[in-house]
Structures are given as C-alpha cells and as structure tokens.
Design an enzyme around this catalytic site. Structure first.
Site, PDB file in Angstrom:
ATOM      1  N   ASP A  51       0.690  -1.250  -0.048  1.00 41.09           N
ATOM      2  CA  ASP A  51      -0.095   0.141  -0.079  1.00 41.09           C
ATOM      3  C   ASP A  51       1.070   1.172  -0.085  1.00 41.09           C
ATOM      4  OD1 ASP A  51      -1.958   1.946   0.517  1.00 41.09           O
ATOM      5  OD2 ASP A  51      -2.998   0.738   1.999  1.00 41.09           O
ATOM      6  N   ASP A  56      -3.448   7.166  -3.323  1.00 44.20           N
ATOM      7  CA  ASP A  56      -3.268   6.206  -2.173  1.00 44.20           C
ATOM      8  C   ASP A  56      -3.756   4.763  -3.176  1.00 44.20           C
ATOM      9  OD1 ASP A  56      -3.480   4.490  -0.099  1.00 44.20           O
ATOM     10  OD2 ASP A  56      -4.939   5.920   1.090  1.00 44.20           O
ATOM     11  N   HIS A  67     -11.842   6.331   2.110  1.00 44.20           N
ATOM     12  CA  HIS A  67     -11.987   7.586   2.617  1.00 44.20           C
ATOM     13  C   HIS A  67     -11.720   8.588   1.678  1.00 44.20           C
ATOM     14  CE1 HIS A  67      -7.449   7.355   2.264  1.00 44.20           C
ATOM     15  NE2 HIS A  67      -7.599   6.310   2.413  1.00 44.20           N
ATOM     16  N   HIS A 110      -7.054  11.348   5.045  1.00 40.98           N
ATOM     17  CA  HIS A 110      -8.373  10.948   5.516  1.00 40.98           C
ATOM     18  C   HIS A 110      -9.350  12.164   5.922  1.00 40.98           C
ATOM     19  CE1 HIS A 110      -7.478   6.456   6.173  1.00 40.98           C
ATOM     20  NE2 HIS A 110      -6.489   7.041   5.765  1.00 40.98           N
ATOM     21  N   GLU A 112     -11.314   0.909  -0.780  1.00 41.95           N
ATOM     22  CA  GLU A 112     -10.126  -0.108  -0.784  1.00 41.95           C
ATOM     23  C   GLU A 112     -10.964  -1.293   0.101  1.00 41.95           C
ATOM     24  OE1 GLU A 112      -7.184   0.968   2.338  1.00 41.95           O
ATOM     25  OE2 GLU A 112      -8.243   3.126   2.281  1.00 41.95           O
ATOM     26  N   GLU A 133      -6.800  -1.239  -3.693  1.00 40.49           N
ATOM     27  CA  GLU A 133      -7.029   0.293  -3.580  1.00 40.49           C
ATOM     28  C   GLU A 133      -6.731   1.006  -4.783  1.00 40.49           C
ATOM     29  OE1 GLU A 133      -5.313   1.942  -0.123  1.00 40.49           O
ATOM     30  OE2 GLU A 133      -6.670   3.704  -0.147  1.00 40.49           O
TER      31      GLU A 133
HETATM   32 MN    MN Z   1      -3.502   2.871   1.112  1.00 36.93          MN
HETATM   33 MN    MN Z   2      -6.563   4.400   1.740  1.00 34.57          MN
END
Ligand code: MN
Ligand code: MN
Length: 325
Positions: A81, A92, A184, A192, A217, A310
């Site tokens: 990630d 992200d 998010h 976030h 995700e 994600e």
């Molecule tokens: Mn992530």
């Molecule tokens: Mn994330």
C-alpha cells in the site's frame, strides 16, 4: 489541482506495478519498502504515507522499522500500500500479491532456520496447495470488489450502495469484507478527509458528488471480517507541539513538525540523523506527550488471511476517473 492529483496517481501506479513484480520469496521487506519510497521520492513527489507491506493476517499499518530482517516467503499474501503527494495532492493505492519463488524456509549460512523477529504473523508456515489456492481467491475477491464498486461510482451514488456492492462481491465468493476498515475521502494535505467509504452494507445515505476525491479499498478475508490493534507501532503522525525536556526528543519533534506536518512517517526517514537505538529513545517521549500518534498494525481477529486492493478515484458526472490506474 486536477493535474497534481493526476501526477501523484501516475507516480504511485507505476511504482505499485514495479513493486508487485519485485516482491519475491527471500526479499527483505525493508528492501521492498526502500524501493517503493526511493522510487517515489526520486520523482520529486513526497510520500503520502510510509509504504505499508502487510503480510498474511496483518491487514495494514506495517512498514519496515530500522534493521528489519523480515523476509517475504513463498505463499505469503502481501498487501503493498503506497502513495505519492504532489503539493499536498495525494494518491493512495494498494495491490495484493501472492509471493512466488523457491525459498521454503529462509536459513542462515549454517542451514539453520532464520529467526524473523520483525514478522508479525505466525512465522513462516509451509503453505499447502489448497491454502495457496485460497489465498489467490481471497486476492481475487478483493480486486473484484474494487472493480464492481468502480463500475457504479458516479455523481449521486450513495456510500451504502458502494458498501453493499463490495460486501456482495466478496460474499458471493465465500469470503468476508473487513467491516472495520474503510476507504476515505482525500483533500489537499489530508489523507483521511472525513468521509468513510464502507466495505459493508448499512444505512449510509450520503451521496458522492462530481469532483469528490476518494480512496476505495475493499479488504477480503477468510477470517471473521474484523481487525484489531497489535501492540507494536511503526507508522506515526504529527499531532501537536508539546514542551519536552529531553534535547533529542525536542529536536526530533521540531524536525517532524517541519517535514511531516500533514502526512504519516516512519522511523526510516530519520536514520540520516539518528542511530536506531537513539531514535527509539527520542521517540518515546513524543508518543507519551501525545505530540505524535502511533498507528498499530492491524491484525485479522481470527487470524484469517487478508487481501486489499485500492485505487484513488475522482467522481464524475456519469462515472469516475481512476488516478492510480
Ligand atoms: Mn492505502
Ligand atoms: Mn487508503
């Protein structure tokens, strides 16, 4: 702004694909993290957060601490990630890989099994053919859930519609979504940003709007579908200035505030200035004083295997745009 989100996304997706290819049995987690972070920083972008490499029943929030000798082993189900930030506009993205290669059990020069103190799962069990096949299916369930979620995202879609399609996709395949992990919203300098994008159904009538930036995700598992905090911590966020007595702690907090005012960081970023032992000592008072926040690694509560996929997405009038494709 759009160009910056786009650039952050492109950098992250390229590095994600390269990292997924590099992750093979016998590789040190530290080397994988180093590859990801160096590759992002070399483009001139910053890190949205430290590269997470979470193995097997660890769902998230593991990164290599200094001198980590954790190795990737054949059959491991590994979540990579990562994200880049360009002027605070973040990406992200995550991929799950099942580790291939030939090392059954890492050994030292004398042929003795290597101890792996950094490894947070239950060591390096030999993975049977059936287990290996199941890990691939869990990985596919998570990827399919993201794909299906993306297929319905557009202006006006509700968060509960996203949670429902994620849960249904994963359950159709015989697995569970992780209920207490979510996607998010994203804003400049904020990873976030307030909205949670659920991985389970449930009342949530909030409608996404054209122009919203979100990370979706889905996590899939053959466990109970919940994660809990472990005791360790390897990833931190700056919280607030605090009076500190210890000179090292004071100096470290000054540097954190300057270099990571918005985004999470790991100890690796300060090894140019501190020995690992001194760094640990300097960091303790910062945690105690709540000047920084430690993130605990998250482990599946029934020790189920976990997969995560994600993307960062911009909501559009009649669909959506994936910046991390
Ligand atoms: Mn992530
Ligand atoms: Mn994330």
């Amino acid at each position: 702004m759009f160009e910056k989100y786009e650039k952050a996304g492109k950098i992250a997706s390229k590095v994600r694909e390269e990292a997924a290819k590099k992750a093979t049995a016998g590789m040190k987690v530290e080397d994988l993290v180093d590859f990801v972070e160096t590759s992002i920083l070399e483009t001139g972008a910053g890190l949205s957060f430290p590269c997470n490499v979470s193995i097997n029943q660890i769902a998230a929030h593991y990164t290599a601490p200094p001198n980590d000798d954790t190795l990737l082993c054949e059959g491991d189900i590994v979540k990579i990630d990562l994200g880049a930030e360009v002027d605070g506009y973040v990406s992200d993205t995550a991929i799950t890989v099942i580790i291939e290669g030939t090392n059954k059990e890492p050994v030292d020069e004398d042929g003795k099994p290597l101890k792996m103190p950094g490894r947070l799962d239950d060591g390096n069990p030999v993975v049977s053919e059936e287990e290996l096949e199941e890990r691939h299916k869990i990985q596919e369930a998570s990827a399919a859930a993201l794909e299906n979620a993306i297929s319905i995202i557009k202006d006006g879609v509700t968060l509960e519609e996203i949670g429902t399609i994620v849960q249904d996709t994963i359950e159709e395949r015989g697995y569970k979504p992780i209920a207490n992990l979510t996607g998010h919203s994203l804003e400049q300098n904020n990873l976030h940003a307030g909205l949670s994008v659920p991985n389970i159904r449930g009342k949530n009538p909030h409608k996404l709007q054209e122009g919203d930036h979100i990370a979706v995700e889905p996590f899939a598992t053959n466990g109970v579908g919940l994660v809990g905090d472990m005791a360790q911590h390897y990833i931190y966020s700056y919280l607030r200035p605090r009076p500190l007595r210890q000179p090292d702690a004071k100096q470290l907090l000054g540097r954190i505030k300057k270099e990571y005012p918005y985004f999470p960081f790991s100890k690796r970023r300060f090894l140019d200035q501190y020995e690992p032992h001194k760094l640990n000592k300097a960091m303790q008072p910062l945690i105690r004083a709540r000047a920084i926040y430690p993130y605990n690694p998250l482990k599946e509560k029934a020790d189920g295997m976990v997969a995560q996929t994600e993307h960062t997405i911009i909501v559009e009038k009649d669909g959506c745009h994936i910046t991390t494709l």
